[in-house]
Write a protein that holds these residues in place. Structure first.
Motif, PDB file in Angstrom:
ATOM      1  N   PHE A  12      -1.098 -14.708   7.505  1.00 52.85           N
ATOM      2  CA  PHE A  12      -0.356 -13.645   6.840  1.00 52.85           C
ATOM      3  C   PHE A  12       0.324 -12.765   7.886  1.00 52.85           C
ATOM      4  O   PHE A  12      -0.073 -12.748   9.063  1.00 52.85           O
ATOM      5  N   VAL A  13       1.362 -12.078   7.458  1.00 52.23           N
ATOM      6  CA  VAL A  13       2.009 -11.065   8.288  1.00 52.23           C
ATOM      7  C   VAL A  13       1.737  -9.703   7.656  1.00 52.23           C
ATOM      8  O   VAL A  13       1.539  -9.602   6.433  1.00 52.23           O
ATOM      9  N   THR A  14       1.706  -8.681   8.467  1.00 55.60           N
ATOM     10  CA  THR A  14       1.365  -7.350   7.975  1.00 55.60           C
ATOM     11  C   THR A  14       2.163  -6.306   8.735  1.00 55.60           C
ATOM     12  O   THR A  14       2.591  -6.529   9.878  1.00 55.60           O
ATOM     13  N   GLY A  15       2.387  -5.165   8.103  1.00 55.36           N
ATOM     14  CA  GLY A  15       3.133  -4.093   8.750  1.00 55.36           C
ATOM     15  C   GLY A  15       2.934  -2.789   8.011  1.00 55.36           C
ATOM     16  O   GLY A  15       2.375  -2.760   6.905  1.00 55.36           O
ATOM     17  N   ALA A  16       3.372  -1.705   8.634  1.00 52.74           N
ATOM     18  CA  ALA A  16       3.211  -0.386   8.019  1.00 52.74           C
ATOM     19  C   ALA A  16       4.207   0.585   8.633  1.00 52.74           C
ATOM     20  O   ALA A  16       4.663   0.413   9.767  1.00 52.74           O
ATOM     21  N   PHE A  17       4.523   1.606   7.844  1.00 52.92           N
ATOM     22  CA  PHE A  17       5.344   2.731   8.319  1.00 52.92           C
ATOM     23  C   PHE A  17       4.752   3.999   7.735  1.00 52.92           C
ATOM     24  O   PHE A  17       4.378   4.042   6.559  1.00 52.92           O
ATOM     25  N   ASP A  18       4.609   5.017   8.556  1.00 47.96           N
ATOM     26  CA  ASP A  18       4.185   6.314   8.027  1.00 47.96           C
ATOM     27  C   ASP A  18       4.891   7.428   8.793  1.00 47.96           C
ATOM     28  O   ASP A  18       5.318   7.243   9.941  1.00 47.96           O
ATOM     29  N   ASP A  54       0.844  -1.191   0.000  1.00 47.59           N
ATOM     30  CA  ASP A  54       0.000   0.000   0.000  1.00 47.59           C
ATOM     31  C   ASP A  54       0.884   1.247   0.000  1.00 47.59           C
ATOM     32  O   ASP A  54       1.780   1.378   0.857  1.00 47.59           O
ATOM     33  N   LEU A  55       0.647   2.146  -0.931  1.00 45.27           N
ATOM     34  CA  LEU A  55       1.304   3.453  -0.971  1.00 45.27           C
ATOM     35  C   LEU A  55       0.204   4.495  -0.821  1.00 45.27           C
ATOM     36  O   LEU A  55      -0.749   4.504  -1.606  1.00 45.27           O
ATOM     37  N   GLN A  56       0.326   5.407   0.186  1.00 42.88           N
ATOM     38  CA  GLN A  56      -0.796   6.289   0.444  1.00 42.88           C
ATOM     39  C   GLN A  56      -0.358   7.603   1.097  1.00 42.88           C
ATOM     40  O   GLN A  56       0.736   7.717   1.649  1.00 42.88           O
ATOM     41  N   TYR A  57      -1.278   8.577   1.013  1.00 41.03           N
ATOM     42  CA  TYR A  57      -1.088   9.886   1.625  1.00 41.03           C
ATOM     43  C   TYR A  57      -2.301  10.167   2.490  1.00 41.03           C
ATOM     44  O   TYR A  57      -3.443   9.929   2.066  1.00 41.03           O
ATOM     45  N   GLY A  58      -2.074  10.701   3.711  1.00 45.24           N
ATOM     46  CA  GLY A  58      -3.164  10.876   4.647  1.00 45.24           C
ATOM     47  C   GLY A  58      -3.320  12.304   5.136  1.00 45.24           C
ATOM     48  O   GLY A  58      -2.351  13.063   5.238  1.00 45.24           O
ATOM     49  N   TYR A  93       2.616  10.490   5.091  1.00 45.72           N
ATOM     50  CA  TYR A  93       2.867   9.566   3.983  1.00 45.72           C
ATOM     51  C   TYR A  93       2.980   8.162   4.570  1.00 45.72           C
ATOM     52  O   TYR A  93       3.584   7.974   5.639  1.00 45.72           O
ATOM     53  N   GLY A  94       2.410   7.177   3.881  1.00 49.26           N
ATOM     54  CA  GLY A  94       2.396   5.840   4.433  1.00 49.26           C
ATOM     55  C   GLY A  94       2.792   4.764   3.450  1.00 49.26           C
ATOM     56  O   GLY A  94       2.586   4.881   2.234  1.00 49.26           O
ATOM     57  N   LEU A  95       3.381   3.694   3.985  1.00 52.83           N
ATOM     58  CA  LEU A  95       3.750   2.500   3.231  1.00 52.83           C
ATOM     59  C   LEU A  95       3.339   1.291   4.065  1.00 52.83           C
ATOM     60  O   LEU A  95       3.719   1.196   5.236  1.00 52.83           O
ATOM     61  N   GLY A  96       2.540   0.401   3.498  1.00 56.47           N
ATOM     62  CA  GLY A  96       2.116  -0.799   4.206  1.00 56.47           C
ATOM     63  C   GLY A  96       2.331  -2.034   3.356  1.00 56.47           C
ATOM     64  O   GLY A  96       2.518  -1.952   2.144  1.00 56.47           O
ATOM     65  N   PHE A  97       2.308  -3.202   4.013  1.00 61.38           N
ATOM     66  CA  PHE A  97       2.496  -4.442   3.268  1.00 61.38           C
ATOM     67  C   PHE A  97       1.721  -5.567   3.946  1.00 61.38           C
ATOM     68  O   PHE A  97       1.382  -5.507   5.132  1.00 61.38           O
ATOM     69  N   SER A  98       1.456  -6.605   3.166  1.00 59.81           N
ATOM     70  CA  SER A  98       0.916  -7.864   3.668  1.00 59.81           C
ATOM     71  C   SER A  98       1.569  -8.999   2.897  1.00 59.81           C
ATOM     72  O   SER A  98       1.816  -8.868   1.701  1.00 59.81           O
ATOM     73  N   LYS A  99       1.868 -10.096   3.597  1.00 65.02           N
ATOM     74  CA  LYS A  99       2.496 -11.270   2.952  1.00 65.02           C
ATOM     75  C   LYS A  99       1.827 -12.524   3.478  1.00 65.02           C
ATOM     76  O   LYS A  99       1.796 -12.754   4.688  1.00 65.02           O
ATOM     77  N   SER A 100       1.272 -13.310   2.572  1.00 55.44           N
ATOM     78  CA  SER A 100       0.590 -14.533   2.978  1.00 55.44           C
ATOM     79  C   SER A 100       1.598 -15.600   3.396  1.00 55.44           C
ATOM     80  O   SER A 100       2.716 -15.676   2.880  1.00 55.44           O
ATOM     81  N   ILE A 101       1.174 -16.438   4.344  1.00 57.56           N
ATOM     82  CA  ILE A 101       1.930 -17.613   4.771  1.00 57.56           C
ATOM     83  C   ILE A 101       0.985 -18.799   4.636  1.00 57.56           C
ATOM     84  O   ILE A 101       0.100 -18.994   5.473  1.00 57.56           O
ATOM     85  N   GLY A 102       1.127 -19.549   3.570  1.00 54.35           N
ATOM     86  CA  GLY A 102       0.151 -20.582   3.273  1.00 54.35           C
ATOM     87  C   GLY A 102      -1.160 -19.945   2.842  1.00 54.35           C
ATOM     88  O   GLY A 102      -1.196 -18.835   2.323  1.00 54.35           O
TER      89      GLY A 102
END
Length: 223
Positions: free
Chosen positions: A70-76, A38-42, A57-66
């Protein structure tokens, strides 16, 4: 003899010790992907006239495991203007979030999710380093995702337990009614995504919390 010569190569004794073919690997439902960025502006609203021009400004992600985890995280990062008796102080913030989740299919293209993790953010006050602080929080809660055609709808309800957030404490200089740096509450995050292509979606969402609101505009990139 000629007939036998032609027939011979077409016949062979049955093979011995053949291992049965394994069942095909189960496939994960592909209607809702958990592999994305995810690339976004708030735009922030802190519900007080003393905090203004909030943005991030934000950057987020998700990654499936099976198929089911899933694991998820974000930085803004961003900030706002703090009006301290007519003197504007620039406040900068950085926030990090990391967690894990599970999914359960309720229907085709409808998932129930549950996530939990931790969040950390720090604030820096320009010209007032003695006001800088760090804040930690844990969070957990359910969510739902549903897709119909090119449109996807989602919402989460995370319960946060937070400590060390001094932003409201500093407002006592104006309001004189106290500010708790250790508070708990809910963050609700509704949103909608228009999947323009299989890889790119246009996203609008919101963070609705006890002391602030953020409206996000951005893009979701599937990988």
């Amino acid at each position: 003899g000629v007939g036998a010569a032609h027939a011979g190569p077409s016949w062979s004794p049955p093979a011995k010790g053949l291992v049965p073919l394994a069942d095909p690997e189960p496939t994960c439902p592909d209607c809702l992907s958990y592999d994305f960025l995810d690339l976004q502006y708030g735009f922030d609203d802190y519900e007080t006239p003393f905090f203004d021009n909030g943005h991030r400004y934000g950057l987020g992600f998700s990654k499936s495991i099976g198929c089911n985890f899933f694991v998820t995280g974000a930085f803004d990062f961003g900030g706002y203007d703090y009006d301290w008796d007519g003197h504007i102080v620039d406040v900068e913030q950085r926030r990090f979030r990391l967690g894990a989740g599970a999914r359960a299919s309720l229907a085709k293209c409808v998932d129930l999710t549950f996530e939990a993790g931790a969040e950390h953010f720090d604030a820096e006050y320009e010209g007032y380093a003695d006001h800088d602080y760090d804040s930690w929080a844990y969070y957990a809660g359910p969510g739902i995702r549903a897709r119909a055609g090119k449109f996807e709808f989602f919402a989460n309800a995370f319960y946060f337990g937070r400590e060390g957030d001094l932003s409201r404490y500093y407002l006592t200089h104006h309001t004189h009614h106290g500010g708790d740096p250790h508070y708990s509450g809910w963050r609700v995050t509704p949103g909608v995504i228009f999947h323009a292509t299989d890889a790119i979606g246009l996203k609008i969402s919101a963070d609705l919390e006890r002391y602030y609101r953020t409206v996000w505009l951005g893009a979701r990139i599937h990988y």
